[in-house]
Design a protein around this motif. Structure first.
Motif, PDB file in Angstrom:
ATOM      1  N   PRO A 134       7.485  -1.127  -6.217  1.00 56.93           N
ATOM      2  CA  PRO A 134       6.040  -0.891  -6.248  1.00 56.93           C
ATOM      3  C   PRO A 134       5.538  -0.277  -4.940  1.00 56.93           C
ATOM      4  CG  PRO A 134       6.552  -3.101  -7.012  1.00 56.93           C
ATOM      5  CD  PRO A 134       7.821  -2.529  -6.457  1.00 56.93           C
ATOM      6  N   SER A 135       4.608   0.645  -5.054  1.00 58.97           N
ATOM      7  CA  SER A 135       3.978   1.233  -3.873  1.00 58.97           C
ATOM      8  C   SER A 135       2.870   0.302  -3.403  1.00 58.97           C
ATOM      9  CB  SER A 135       3.396   2.610  -4.198  1.00 58.97           C
ATOM     10  OG  SER A 135       4.423   3.487  -4.579  1.00 58.97           O
ATOM     11  N   ILE A 136       2.805   0.099  -2.101  1.00 59.79           N
ATOM     12  CA  ILE A 136       1.807  -0.789  -1.516  1.00 59.79           C
ATOM     13  C   ILE A 136       0.819   0.048  -0.705  1.00 59.79           C
ATOM     14  CG2 ILE A 136       1.448  -2.748   0.042  1.00 59.79           C
ATOM     15  CD1 ILE A 136       3.073  -3.435  -2.472  1.00 59.79           C
ATOM     16  N   THR A 137      -0.457  -0.229  -0.903  1.00 57.82           N
ATOM     17  CA  THR A 137      -1.491   0.453  -0.135  1.00 57.82           C
ATOM     18  C   THR A 137      -2.577  -0.554   0.236  1.00 57.82           C
ATOM     19  OG1 THR A 137      -2.874   2.444  -0.075  1.00 57.82           O
ATOM     20  CG2 THR A 137      -2.884   1.194  -2.127  1.00 57.82           C
ATOM     21  N   ALA A 138      -3.416  -0.186   1.171  1.00 54.93           N
ATOM     22  CA  ALA A 138      -4.500  -1.074   1.601  1.00 54.93           C
ATOM     23  C   ALA A 138      -5.463  -1.327   0.433  1.00 54.93           C
ATOM     24  CB  ALA A 138      -5.249  -0.455   2.780  1.00 54.93           C
ATOM     25  N   PRO A 139      -6.087  -2.489   0.402  1.00 52.93           N
ATOM     26  CA  PRO A 139      -7.002  -2.817  -0.697  1.00 52.93           C
ATOM     27  C   PRO A 139      -8.399  -2.241  -0.469  1.00 52.93           C
ATOM     28  CG  PRO A 139      -6.809  -4.706   0.734  1.00 52.93           C
ATOM     29  CD  PRO A 139      -5.879  -3.651   1.285  1.00 52.93           C
ATOM     30  N   THR A 140      -8.445  -0.916  -0.282  1.00 53.48           N
ATOM     31  CA  THR A 140      -9.739  -0.259  -0.085  1.00 53.48           C
ATOM     32  C   THR A 140      -9.855   0.902  -1.069  1.00 53.48           C
ATOM     33  OG1 THR A 140      -8.888   1.342   1.523  1.00 53.48           O
ATOM     34  CG2 THR A 140      -9.664  -0.785   2.392  1.00 53.48           C
ATOM     35  N   PRO A 141     -11.066   1.244  -1.465  1.00 54.58           N
ATOM     36  CA  PRO A 141     -11.239   2.388  -2.357  1.00 54.58           C
ATOM     37  C   PRO A 141     -10.668   3.677  -1.757  1.00 54.58           C
ATOM     38  CG  PRO A 141     -13.239   1.076  -2.322  1.00 54.58           C
ATOM     39  CD  PRO A 141     -12.343   0.523  -1.245  1.00 54.58           C
ATOM     40  N   LYS A 142     -10.806   3.860  -0.465  1.00 59.54           N
ATOM     41  CA  LYS A 142     -10.308   5.076   0.181  1.00 59.54           C
ATOM     42  C   LYS A 142      -8.780   5.158   0.097  1.00 59.54           C
ATOM     43  CE  LYS A 142     -10.512   7.667   4.504  1.00 59.54           C
ATOM     44  NZ  LYS A 142     -11.037   7.706   5.871  1.00 59.54           N
ATOM     45  N   ALA A 143      -8.091   4.056   0.365  1.00 60.21           N
ATOM     46  CA  ALA A 143      -6.631   4.050   0.316  1.00 60.21           C
ATOM     47  C   ALA A 143      -6.128   4.269  -1.107  1.00 60.21           C
ATOM     48  CB  ALA A 143      -6.094   2.745   0.884  1.00 60.21           C
ATOM     49  N   LEU A 144      -6.764   3.642  -2.080  1.00 60.29           N
ATOM     50  CA  LEU A 144      -6.360   3.818  -3.469  1.00 60.29           C
ATOM     51  C   LEU A 144      -6.611   5.252  -3.927  1.00 60.29           C
ATOM     52  CD1 LEU A 144      -5.140   2.543  -5.945  1.00 60.29           C
ATOM     53  CD2 LEU A 144      -7.426   1.777  -6.606  1.00 60.29           C
ATOM     54  N   ALA A 145      -7.731   5.826  -3.500  1.00 57.89           N
ATOM     55  CA  ALA A 145      -8.024   7.214  -3.834  1.00 57.89           C
ATOM     56  C   ALA A 145      -6.995   8.158  -3.218  1.00 57.89           C
ATOM     57  CB  ALA A 145      -9.426   7.589  -3.366  1.00 57.89           C
ATOM     58  N   ALA A 146      -6.550   7.870  -2.001  1.00 56.10           N
ATOM     59  CA  ALA A 146      -5.538   8.705  -1.345  1.00 56.10           C
ATOM     60  C   ALA A 146      -4.210   8.644  -2.097  1.00 56.10           C
ATOM     61  CB  ALA A 146      -5.351   8.281   0.102  1.00 56.10           C
ATOM     62  N   LEU A 147      -3.840   7.460  -2.573  1.00 64.12           N
ATOM     63  CA  LEU A 147      -2.611   7.304  -3.350  1.00 64.12           C
ATOM     64  C   LEU A 147      -2.708   8.081  -4.658  1.00 64.12           C
ATOM     65  CD1 LEU A 147       0.158   6.022  -3.880  1.00 64.12           C
ATOM     66  CD2 LEU A 147      -1.050   4.006  -4.730  1.00 64.12           C
ATOM     67  N   ALA A 148      -3.819   7.931  -5.353  1.00 60.21           N
ATOM     68  CA  ALA A 148      -4.014   8.655  -6.610  1.00 60.21           C
ATOM     69  C   ALA A 148      -4.007  10.161  -6.380  1.00 60.21           C
ATOM     70  CB  ALA A 148      -5.324   8.223  -7.263  1.00 60.21           C
ATOM     71  N   ALA A 149      -4.635  10.611  -5.303  1.00 66.07           N
ATOM     72  CA  ALA A 149      -4.667  12.040  -4.990  1.00 66.07           C
ATOM     73  C   ALA A 149      -3.269  12.570  -4.715  1.00 66.07           C
ATOM     74  CB  ALA A 149      -5.584  12.301  -3.805  1.00 66.07           C
ATOM     75  N   ALA A 150      -2.454  11.799  -4.011  1.00 67.03           N
ATOM     76  CA  ALA A 150      -1.079  12.226  -3.725  1.00 67.03           C
ATOM     77  C   ALA A 150      -0.279  12.361  -5.017  1.00 67.03           C
ATOM     78  CB  ALA A 150      -0.409  11.241  -2.774  1.00 67.03           C
ATOM     79  N   MET A 151      -0.461  11.434  -5.942  1.00 65.09           N
ATOM     80  CA  MET A 151       0.247  11.509  -7.220  1.00 65.09           C
ATOM     81  C   MET A 151      -0.202  12.742  -8.014  1.00 65.09           C
ATOM     82  SD  MET A 151       0.461   7.426  -8.281  1.00 65.09           S
ATOM     83  CE  MET A 151      -0.893   7.581  -9.372  1.00 65.09           C
ATOM     84  N   VAL A 152      -1.497  12.960  -8.096  1.00 61.54           N
ATOM     85  CA  VAL A 152      -2.026  14.097  -8.850  1.00 61.54           C
ATOM     86  C   VAL A 152      -1.612  15.412  -8.211  1.00 61.54           C
ATOM     87  CG1 VAL A 152      -4.156  15.278  -9.554  1.00 61.54           C
ATOM     88  CG2 VAL A 152      -3.929  12.804  -9.853  1.00 61.54           C
TER      89      VAL A 152
END
Length: 85
Positions: A49-67
């Motif tokens: 599993p990928s781990i990221t900070a529990p913030t909207p900005k960090a989750l958005a960055a992860l989603a953006a990298a995937m897209v």
């Protein structure tokens, strides 16, 4: 091919690969052209599993990298289809 089927990894062509997180989780998209089957696109997700900070900005960055990685793969695939490579 049935969902969950296997594909012979005969000379996969990397369409795109990118780090998703700072810890090095990598998403790779490959084109596989087996001799005995139609070509397929394989998406290789990180094995853990990928781990990221529990913030909207960090989750958005992860989603953006995937897209972004998937979009790069789509562009590369379209170019390969157009040129017949």
């Amino acid at each position: 091919m049935p969902q969950g089927g296997t594909v012979s990894p005969s000379s996969p062509i990397v369409l795109a690969s990118s780090a998703l997180t700072r810890s090095g989780d990598t998403l790779t998209i490959e084109l596989i052209r087996p001799d005995s089957m139609p070509a397929v696109v394989r998406v290789v997700w990180p094995p853990k599993p990928s781990i990221t900070a529990p913030t909207p900005k960090a989750l958005a960055a992860l989603a953006a990298a995937m897209v972004r990685t998937l979009a790069e793969a789509q562009t590369e695939l379209a170019a390969k289809i157009k040129t017949g490579r």
